[in-house]
Scaffold this active site. Structure first.
Site, PDB file in Angstrom:
ATOM      1  N   ASN A   1      -8.902   5.161   1.681  1.00 41.36           N
ATOM      2  CA  ASN A   1      -7.572   4.609   1.950  1.00 41.36           C
ATOM      3  C   ASN A   1      -6.533   5.212   1.020  1.00 41.36           C
ATOM      4  O   ASN A   1      -6.805   5.528  -0.149  1.00 41.36           O
ATOM      5  CB  ASN A   1      -7.567   3.073   1.929  1.00 41.36           C
ATOM      6  CG  ASN A   1      -8.104   2.459   0.653  1.00 41.36           C
ATOM      7  OD1 ASN A   1      -8.881   3.071  -0.066  1.00 41.36           O
ATOM      8  ND2 ASN A   1      -7.687   1.241   0.378  1.00 41.36           N
ATOM      9  N   VAL A   2      -5.344   5.416   1.577  1.00 44.48           N
ATOM     10  CA  VAL A   2      -4.220   6.022   0.854  1.00 44.48           C
ATOM     11  C   VAL A   2      -3.006   5.136   1.111  1.00 44.48           C
ATOM     12  O   VAL A   2      -2.485   5.096   2.229  1.00 44.48           O
ATOM     13  CB  VAL A   2      -3.957   7.466   1.334  1.00 44.48           C
ATOM     14  CG1 VAL A   2      -2.757   8.060   0.598  1.00 44.48           C
ATOM     15  CG2 VAL A   2      -5.188   8.345   1.114  1.00 44.48           C
ATOM     16  N   GLU A   3      -2.613   4.403   0.060  1.00 49.00           N
ATOM     17  CA  GLU A   3      -1.532   3.434   0.231  1.00 49.00           C
ATOM     18  C   GLU A   3      -0.162   4.047  -0.053  1.00 49.00           C
ATOM     19  O   GLU A   3      -0.047   5.244  -0.363  1.00 49.00           O
ATOM     20  CB  GLU A   3      -1.815   2.214  -0.658  1.00 49.00           C
ATOM     21  CG  GLU A   3      -3.095   1.517  -0.221  1.00 49.00           C
ATOM     22  CD  GLU A   3      -3.430   0.287  -1.042  1.00 49.00           C
ATOM     23  OE1 GLU A   3      -2.824   0.075  -2.116  1.00 49.00           O
ATOM     24  OE2 GLU A   3      -4.322  -0.471  -0.592  1.00 49.00           O
TER      25      GLU A   3
ATOM     26  N   CYS B   1      -5.637   3.394   6.203  1.00 50.85           N
ATOM     27  CA  CYS B   1      -7.007   2.940   5.961  1.00 50.85           C
ATOM     28  C   CYS B   1      -7.935   4.150   5.801  1.00 50.85           C
ATOM     29  O   CYS B   1      -7.618   5.263   6.250  1.00 50.85           O
ATOM     30  CB  CYS B   1      -7.506   2.108   7.128  1.00 50.85           C
ATOM     31  SG  CYS B   1      -6.854   0.424   7.161  1.00 50.85           S
TER      32      CYS B   1
ATOM     33  N   GLU C   1     -10.517   4.780   7.428  1.00 51.68           N
ATOM     34  CA  GLU C   1     -10.922   5.286   8.744  1.00 51.68           C
ATOM     35  C   GLU C   1      -9.898   6.268   9.313  1.00 51.68           C
ATOM     36  O   GLU C   1     -10.245   7.135  10.114  1.00 51.68           O
ATOM     37  CB  GLU C   1     -11.120   4.118   9.723  1.00 51.68           C
ATOM     38  CG  GLU C   1     -12.290   3.210   9.375  1.00 51.68           C
ATOM     39  CD  GLU C   1     -11.923   2.081   8.403  1.00 51.68           C
ATOM     40  OE1 GLU C   1     -10.934   2.226   7.655  1.00 51.68           O
ATOM     41  OE2 GLU C   1     -12.637   1.072   8.401  1.00 51.68           O
TER      42      GLU C   1
ATOM     43  N   CYS D   1     -11.226  -2.955   9.717  1.00 51.48           N
ATOM     44  CA  CYS D   1     -10.164  -3.823  10.240  1.00 51.48           C
ATOM     45  C   CYS D   1     -10.018  -3.611  11.758  1.00 51.48           C
ATOM     46  O   CYS D   1     -10.599  -2.683  12.333  1.00 51.48           O
ATOM     47  CB  CYS D   1      -8.841  -3.569   9.525  1.00 51.48           C
ATOM     48  SG  CYS D   1      -7.963  -2.092  10.080  1.00 51.48           S
TER      49      CYS D   1
END
Ligand code: THU
Length: 151
Positions: A50-52, A61, A63, A94
């Protein structure tokens, strides 16, 4: 659901790749790193983390990274999938990401969920996919053809 045909060795490899991916996550806002790994039908393993973003709602996410890795490295179909959280334990994909997995793995994709291994038809029952689009497009095309023939 069919018998789990994925060898234990593959699940172990997916776990290792998912943990390695999780360690590269950029998750300073949630402090919830996720790593994902999947086996592709040609034997490749693809991964993502994940890369916010400071704009919280547009974070990516794990995925998302994984399906990008899949496309970029040659495409194909996902056969088995696992994602892990910061405790290195199986995490639950999710809702949006179940859709991503369904697109590239369909109902027969094996997923390791916190409650055990199962196929995608249990992870996303009644999933909306490419065949649903096709059904309407084909009906439209037939209708157009009939219209042209009559005029
Ligand atoms: N997250 C994923 O990467 N994959 C999922 O399927 C569930 C949630 C991420 C999004 C966010 O960066 C963090 O976990 C906390 O929600």
């Amino acid at each position: 659901m069919t018998e789990n045909q994925i060898p234990e060795e593959i699940w172990r490899l997916l776990h290792e790749h998912a943990v390695a991916a999780m360690k590269t996550a950029y998750a300073p806002y949630s402090n919830f790193p996720v790593g994902a790994a999947a086996l592709v039908d040609d034997g490749r393993i693809v991964t993502g983390c994940n890369v916010e973003n400071a704009s919280y709602g547009v974070g990516l996410c794990a995925e998302c990274g994984l399906v990008s890795d899949l496309a970029r490295s040659g495409g194909g179909r996902l056969v088995a999938f696992k994602c892990v959280d910061g405790l290195e334990e199986a995490a639950s994909p999710c809702g949006r990401c179940r859709q991503l997995l369904f697109e590239f793995g369909g109902n027969s994709l094996w997923v390791e969920m916190p409650e055990g291994r199962m196929t995608m038809d249990r992870v996303l029952p009644g999933g909306f996919g490419p065949s649903d689009l096709e059904r309407v497009y084909v009906a439209d095309a037939v209708e157009d053809l009939e219209y042209e023939e009559q005029n």
